[in-house]
Design an enzyme around this catalytic site. Structure first.
Site, PDB file in Angstrom:
ATOM      1  N   ASN A 208       0.858  -1.193   0.000  1.00 24.03           N
ATOM      2  CA  ASN A 208       0.000   0.000   0.000  1.00 24.03           C
ATOM      3  C   ASN A 208       0.890   1.237   0.000  1.00 24.03           C
ATOM      4  OD1 ASN A 208       0.432   0.933   2.876  1.00 24.03           O
ATOM      5  ND2 ASN A 208      -0.324  -1.137   3.243  1.00 24.03           N
ATOM      6  N   ASP A 276      -4.727  -5.907   5.135  1.00 23.69           N
ATOM      7  CA  ASP A 276      -5.805  -6.681   5.759  1.00 23.69           C
ATOM      8  C   ASP A 276      -5.781  -8.144   5.332  1.00 23.69           C
ATOM      9  OD1 ASP A 276      -6.942  -4.616   7.263  1.00 23.69           O
ATOM     10  OD2 ASP A 276      -7.825  -3.762   5.445  1.00 23.69           O
ATOM     11  N   LYS A 286       8.376 -18.306  -9.088  1.00 24.06           N
ATOM     12  CA  LYS A 286       7.701 -17.228  -9.817  1.00 24.06           C
ATOM     13  C   LYS A 286       6.558 -17.777 -10.687  1.00 24.06           C
ATOM     14  CE  LYS A 286       8.432 -13.510 -13.033  1.00 24.06           C
ATOM     15  NZ  LYS A 286       9.189 -13.081 -14.172  1.00 24.06           N
ATOM     16  N   ILE A 305      -3.065  -6.475  14.497  1.00 21.14           N
ATOM     17  CA  ILE A 305      -2.058  -6.272  15.550  1.00 21.14           C
ATOM     18  C   ILE A 305      -2.617  -5.362  16.638  1.00 21.14           C
ATOM     19  CG2 ILE A 305       0.284  -5.401  15.983  1.00 21.14           C
ATOM     20  CD1 ILE A 305       0.746  -6.097  12.911  1.00 21.14           C
TER      21      ILE A 305
END
Ligand code: C5P
Length: 397
Positions: A208, A276, A286, A305
């Protein structure tokens, strides 16, 4: 707290020297006696007259000034102080320090001293990243030199990256920590920061946009108040702060394990943007493009957490703080989140792209506690961090 402390301020030769004039002012406002030393290169950027006028003292500039040697020898000058601050610390000055040179007044003082030294580096990003500078940084750290900064950002030379000297108030905060018994002295505080990377296969991952800027600023502010900080960070763009117990992780699961290993702590501040979900079983080699269609991925939920720490039966930290980055109904969602997770406070903010907060230097937050929602004005992330650290100190008593 800084009243009557004595600081020897060495101003090196860099454009950031102009900020050192403000640093002198900020220190003197707090009752610090500042004895300035200006290197020859420093005097190309700020004048001895401005420095001595602001410091209210003579500025020392030359090693072979015999009058000064009679008045106060360089050995005495380097020792009759509580702290030596080098701001800006140039690549050249750091190299001299690391090598133990005594080729001018500044390097001689730094070699002769037995008092703690704090340096605020400032240089071009390539100079900072150069292996020679990085070797010098490692040597200086090993010698017990404390660093503040450099910060990431646009530089006078037009480049972008680490190399900007920390702002005067940030330096003052670290000076405070170095000299004073801050209100968080003896307190152990856990801070999570940055994004997590959840592997898809050995080369791909889910991530993110968290830069780690706010978490890093919080850790710094806590250190400035004297806390022992355990800083558990995902792969963040913002470099981690100095003076913390650093634990680098990649995934949410690793972050949880690192946090649990850090316990017990007096407070936990979960500023990380934890993913999430993760891919339930990441491929071990790969993944290839195949003619038989797109890959199918199954997701699994990551541990929460903040909720795990908040809901511990035994050994729960006295204060647990979470963040809520929202784009809609910020206060309502964050208030519900505080209850759902079981934490004490939530720092809520609106991260809609129009606010420019995600990845930016400023933040506008609302502190949500048991007693309600308190909106704070928009300010830099460093100031949000400073304010939060003070609240933590008050709450821990
Ligand atoms: O649920 P949400 O991600 O919006 O909650 C944000 C808060 O929860 C932040 O403080 C974040 O650090 C924390 N969190 C966490 N572990 C997760 C998800 C979020 O600690 N898996």
């Amino acid at each position: 707290m800084l009243t009557s402390k004595r600081i020897l301020l060495i101003i090196g030769g860099g454009i950031a020297a102009f900020k050192s004039l403000d640093l002198i002012r900020r220190l003197r406002e707090r009752g610090v006696e500042v004895t300035p030393v200006l290197t020859r290169a420093g005097a190309e950027f700020v004048t001895p007259l401005s420095v001595s006028a602001l410091a209210g003292q003579k500025v020392y500039t030359d090693l072979f000034d015999l009058t000064d040697e009679a008045e106060m020898g360089h050995i005495q000058l380097s020792r009759s102080t509580d702290l030596i601050v080098v701001a800006p610390a140039t690549a050249d000055l750091m190299a001299k320090m690391a090598q133990g040179h005594a080729s001018d007044l500044a390097s001689t003082l730094l070699l002769a001293t037995d008092t703690p030294v704090l340096i605020a580096p400032a240089m071009n990003v390539r100079m900072w990243q150069h292996p020679a500078t990085q070797r010098n940084i490692a040597s200086l750290r090993a010698d017990g030199i404390t660093f503040v900064g450099p910060e990431d950002g646009d530089m006078a030379c037009g480049e972008h990256g680490p190399g900007r000297m920390s702002e005067p108030l940030e330096i003052v905060a670290v000076v405070n920590a170095a000299l004073a018994n801050g209100p968080l002295k003896g307190r152990r505080i856990l801070v999570t920061s940055g994004p997590t990377h959840e592997p898809i296969d050995p080369v791909r991952y889910i991530a993110n946009r968290s830069s780690g800027a706010q978490g890093t600023a919080i850790a710094r502010a806590l250190v400035a108040l004297g806390a022992d900080v355990v800083f558990v960070t995902g792969p963040a763009e913002t470099p981690p702060p100095d003076e913390v117990e650093l634990c680098r992780v990649q995934t949410a699961q690793q972050m949880l394990e690192a946090c649990q290993a850090a316990l017990p702590v007096d407070a936990a501040i979960c500023a990380a943007a934890v993913a999430d979900w993760r891919v339930a079983s990441a491929a071990t080699s790969k993944m290839k493009k195949t003619k038989s269609g797109l890959p199918q991925m199954e997701f699994a939920e990551n541990p929460d957490i903040l909720a795990t720490i908040s809901q511990m039966d035994a050994g729960r930290p006295a204060l647990v703080i979470g963040f809520a980055a929202e784009t809609d109904d910020v206060i309502e969602n964050a208030t519900a989140k505080r209850l759902r997770k079981g934490c004490d406070w939530i720092v809520a903010n609106d991260v809609s792209p129009a606010t420019g907060i995600m990845g930016g230097a400023e933040n506008e937050v609302t502190l949500i506690t048991e007693t309600g929602a308190e909106p704070w004005p928009r300010m830099t992330k460093a100031r949000v961090a400073g304010e939060l650290a003070r609240r933590v100190a008050d709450a821990l008593g």
